[in-house]
Structures are given as C-alpha cells and as structure tokens.
Design an enzyme around this catalytic site. Structure first.
Site, PDB file in Angstrom:
ATOM      1  N   HIS A  21       0.843  -1.199   0.000  1.00  0.00           N
ATOM      2  CA  HIS A  21       0.000   0.000   0.000  1.00  0.00           C
ATOM      3  C   HIS A  21       0.875   1.244   0.000  1.00  0.00           C
ATOM      4  O   HIS A  21       1.386   1.667   1.042  1.00  0.00           O
ATOM      5  CB  HIS A  21      -0.922   0.021   1.221  1.00  0.00           C
ATOM      6  CG  HIS A  21      -2.082   0.951   1.073  1.00  0.00           C
ATOM      7  ND1 HIS A  21      -3.377   0.512   0.897  1.00  0.00           N
ATOM      8  CD2 HIS A  21      -2.152   2.305   1.052  1.00  0.00           C
ATOM      9  CE1 HIS A  21      -4.182   1.554   0.787  1.00  0.00           C
ATOM     10  NE2 HIS A  21      -3.445   2.666   0.878  1.00  0.00           N
ATOM     11  N   HIS A  23       1.619   5.086  -2.662  1.00  0.00           N
ATOM     12  CA  HIS A  23       1.039   5.946  -3.694  1.00  0.00           C
ATOM     13  C   HIS A  23       2.125   6.746  -4.404  1.00  0.00           C
ATOM     14  O   HIS A  23       3.183   7.025  -3.833  1.00  0.00           O
ATOM     15  CB  HIS A  23       0.049   6.947  -3.079  1.00  0.00           C
ATOM     16  CG  HIS A  23      -0.978   6.356  -2.173  1.00  0.00           C
ATOM     17  ND1 HIS A  23      -2.097   5.702  -2.633  1.00  0.00           N
ATOM     18  CD2 HIS A  23      -1.052   6.316  -0.816  1.00  0.00           C
ATOM     19  CE1 HIS A  23      -2.825   5.296  -1.598  1.00  0.00           C
ATOM     20  NE2 HIS A  23      -2.205   5.656  -0.488  1.00  0.00           N
ATOM     21  N   ARG A 112     -10.168  -0.315  -6.446  1.00  0.00           N
ATOM     22  CA  ARG A 112     -10.203   0.367  -5.158  1.00  0.00           C
ATOM     23  C   ARG A 112     -11.547   1.038  -4.885  1.00  0.00           C
ATOM     24  O   ARG A 112     -12.072   1.760  -5.736  1.00  0.00           O
ATOM     25  CB  ARG A 112      -9.099   1.436  -5.092  1.00  0.00           C
ATOM     26  CG  ARG A 112      -9.002   2.021  -3.687  1.00  0.00           C
ATOM     27  CD  ARG A 112      -7.968   3.108  -3.544  1.00  0.00           C
ATOM     28  NE  ARG A 112      -7.614   3.232  -2.131  1.00  0.00           N
ATOM     29  CZ  ARG A 112      -7.094   4.298  -1.568  1.00  0.00           C
ATOM     30  NH1 ARG A 112      -6.824   5.373  -2.293  1.00  0.00           N
ATOM     31  NH2 ARG A 112      -6.832   4.328  -0.283  1.00  0.00           N
ATOM     32  N   HIS A 167      -5.877  -0.989   6.114  1.00  0.00           N
ATOM     33  CA  HIS A 167      -5.480  -0.295   7.347  1.00  0.00           C
ATOM     34  C   HIS A 167      -6.159  -0.832   8.604  1.00  0.00           C
ATOM     35  O   HIS A 167      -6.584  -0.049   9.468  1.00  0.00           O
ATOM     36  CB  HIS A 167      -5.761   1.203   7.213  1.00  0.00           C
ATOM     37  CG  HIS A 167      -5.040   1.866   6.074  1.00  0.00           C
ATOM     38  ND1 HIS A 167      -3.856   1.398   5.546  1.00  0.00           N
ATOM     39  CD2 HIS A 167      -5.346   2.986   5.356  1.00  0.00           C
ATOM     40  CE1 HIS A 167      -3.463   2.205   4.564  1.00  0.00           C
ATOM     41  NE2 HIS A 167      -4.351   3.154   4.425  1.00  0.00           N
ATOM     42  N   ASP A 235       1.815   2.809   3.387  1.00  0.00           N
ATOM     43  CA  ASP A 235       0.988   3.976   3.077  1.00  0.00           C
ATOM     44  C   ASP A 235       1.846   5.197   2.732  1.00  0.00           C
ATOM     45  O   ASP A 235       1.393   6.333   2.831  1.00  0.00           O
ATOM     46  CB  ASP A 235       0.006   4.306   4.200  1.00  0.00           C
ATOM     47  CG  ASP A 235      -1.188   5.131   3.721  1.00  0.00           C
ATOM     48  OD1 ASP A 235      -1.442   5.167   2.497  1.00  0.00           O
ATOM     49  OD2 ASP A 235      -1.856   5.761   4.556  1.00  0.00           O
TER      50      ASP A 235
END
Length: 280
Positions: A21, A23, A112, A167, A235
């Site tokens: 996870h 970005h 997603r 999460h 994240d």
C-alpha cells in the site's frame, strides 16, 4: 522542510518483501474534481530510496483519491518500474470488459473503493463489480471508517470475490478489540475470501509514534486468527500527516515484531501472501 528518515528496520526483512500500500503523486496529471488532497510530487525515484532503505523488492501502487478514475499516474509509473510493481485502480461500474482486460495487462490486480472523503464510488458499486470479477484474479480493495463496519459487514461478507480491507479497518478512533466494529472486522477476516492489511496504524492511534501502542491489541487480535491472508503496507508518502506526525517507514515494518509475529509469520505477511494475491 520535512524530516528525511535514514533508519533501517531492526527486523530482518526477507528477500521478495512487498509494500502492498503506497502511492505516487505527480502534478503533471490532472486532479479529480472531487479531490481535496493535493500532495507535492512523490515519484518512483523518491520511493526507490525508501525501498532501498527498507530492503523491499516489490510494491503495490494504490490509486490515490486525488486522481479519481484517471489511473494514468500510477499505471505510467509501474510501466517504468517493471514486473516488481502492481497497481490497484479506481474504475466506474460501466467500464467495459475490454478496458478491464487492458488494465490487467498493464499490471492492475485490484479495484479500489475508498469510501471516504473524495470518493468517486458508492457502496452500491461494490456488489456490481464483485459479480463481474467473481472467479477471476481481480479483487476489490475497500477503505472506510471502520466504525461503520457493523453497518457494512453484511454487504462486504456477501461479496462473491476476493476482498482486501485497508489499514486494519482505519477506525476514526482507537477502539478495544471487543468493540463491535473490531469484532465485525474479525468475522470478515475469518472468511476465506477476505484479506486485511496490517497498515495505517498512525491513522488509528491516539498514543502516536513511534510505537502506536494503543493499536497493538487490534493487530494482535487479527494475527491470532491466522496470518495466511494478512498483508503489510507503508501507506507512503503519508500525505495526510504533518512533520510532527510523519511516521518512519522503518518503524512501521518493525511494528510486525511489536505485534509478536514470528519470523515465519513475517515472511508470510511480507512475501508469500502478497506474491499469492498479486501474482508475483
């Protein structure tokens, strides 16, 4: 200027480890009209330094809500990175089968559903797309305020496809393991089609860094049920965080030891499970 961490994990990170996870952000791509978060650029070369520091070999690039249904930022990035990267994209329910197949060919493996601020999707979209991807290698990835799980549990439980919950539920307040919301997550996680990411501790914790100690009971309750469908994610680049709250990604990996995962269990969470889910 934000602090640049230089620490390395204290645990041994196994070969083939995957961050499931993270970005990318690049302002050369247009933002969604619903976007509310506009981070500075965070590009593949920036993450490469983090990846090298942490000893990670693989990555799952998740479509940020900033770009809505326009997945070019992350797909262009993984095209440059190569076979060590996969993507989780955001699509409308009227996407054609041909366009879905094209996304798969570009490395996308998940769809997603970020059911929070800035979302392009509705809860009613999930059963529609779940029916379309049933029996395929695709999965649905769901992020929500986990305090909603008692109300959303039946919908998620009935989805006829692989589901990944982000999460550890991403509760908007830190709750106890016996709270109805975490009990709902545990029931979902017991289903053979549901996976959970051991990530985002800083989203839940009120105790804060570096240990996020109040999240440990929630993580340990998940781990106690079994580790064959648990994943780890950083994240990165943590766009919701300030300089004061910005986590150290090395410490986020070391939480796996805090949460009492054995070396074999850490190997499963970091290597074997993501390889199975994302097709490495």
């Amino acid at each position: 200027m934000a602090k640049t961490h230089t620490s390395r994990p204290k645990i041994a990170v196994p070969s083939g480890a995957c961050d499931t996870h993270m970005h990318f952000y690049d302002d050369s791509y247009p933002a969604s009209p619903k976007a509310w978060l506009f981070p500075p650029n965070h590009l593949p070369e920036d993450y490469r330094a983090v990846q090298d520091r942490l000893g990670l070999d693989r990555m799952i690039v998740v479509q940020p809500v900033t770009y809505g249904f326009d997945n070019r930022c992350i797909l262009d990035a993984i095209a440059r990175i190569g076979d060590s990267a996969r993507a989780v994209v955001t699509v409308p329910t009227d996407i054609s089968d041909a366009d879905l197949a094209a996304l798969w060919d570009k490395g996308a493996r998940g769809l997603r559903y970020h059911q929070m601020a800035g979302s392009m999707t509705e809860w009613s979209d999930l059963p529609v797309m779940a029916a379309r991807i049933k029996g395929t290698g695709w999965h649905l990835q769901v992020q929500l305020d986990g305090l909603e799980l008692p109300d959303r549990e039946n919908l998620i439980a009935d989805l006829p496809c692989t589901v990944v919950i982000d999460h550890m539920g991403r509760y908007s307040e830190c709750i106890a393991p016996d709270h109805p919301a975490h009990q709902a997550l545990l029931r979902l996680a017991a289903q053979p089609n549901v996976w959970v990411k051991l990530s985002g501790a800083y989203h839940i914790s009120k105790a804060g860094k570096p240990d996020y100690a109040d999240v440990a009971p929630l993580a340990r309750a998940l781990i106690a049920q079994g580790t064959d469908r648990l994943l780890w994610g950083s994240d990165w680049p943590h766009p919701t965080e300030t300089d004061d709250t910005m986590p150290d990604d090395a410490r986020l990996i070391d939480l796996l030891a805090d949460w009492r995962l054995s070396e074999a269990q850490r190997e499963a969470v970091l290597v074997a499970n993501p390889a199975r889910l994302y097709g490495f």
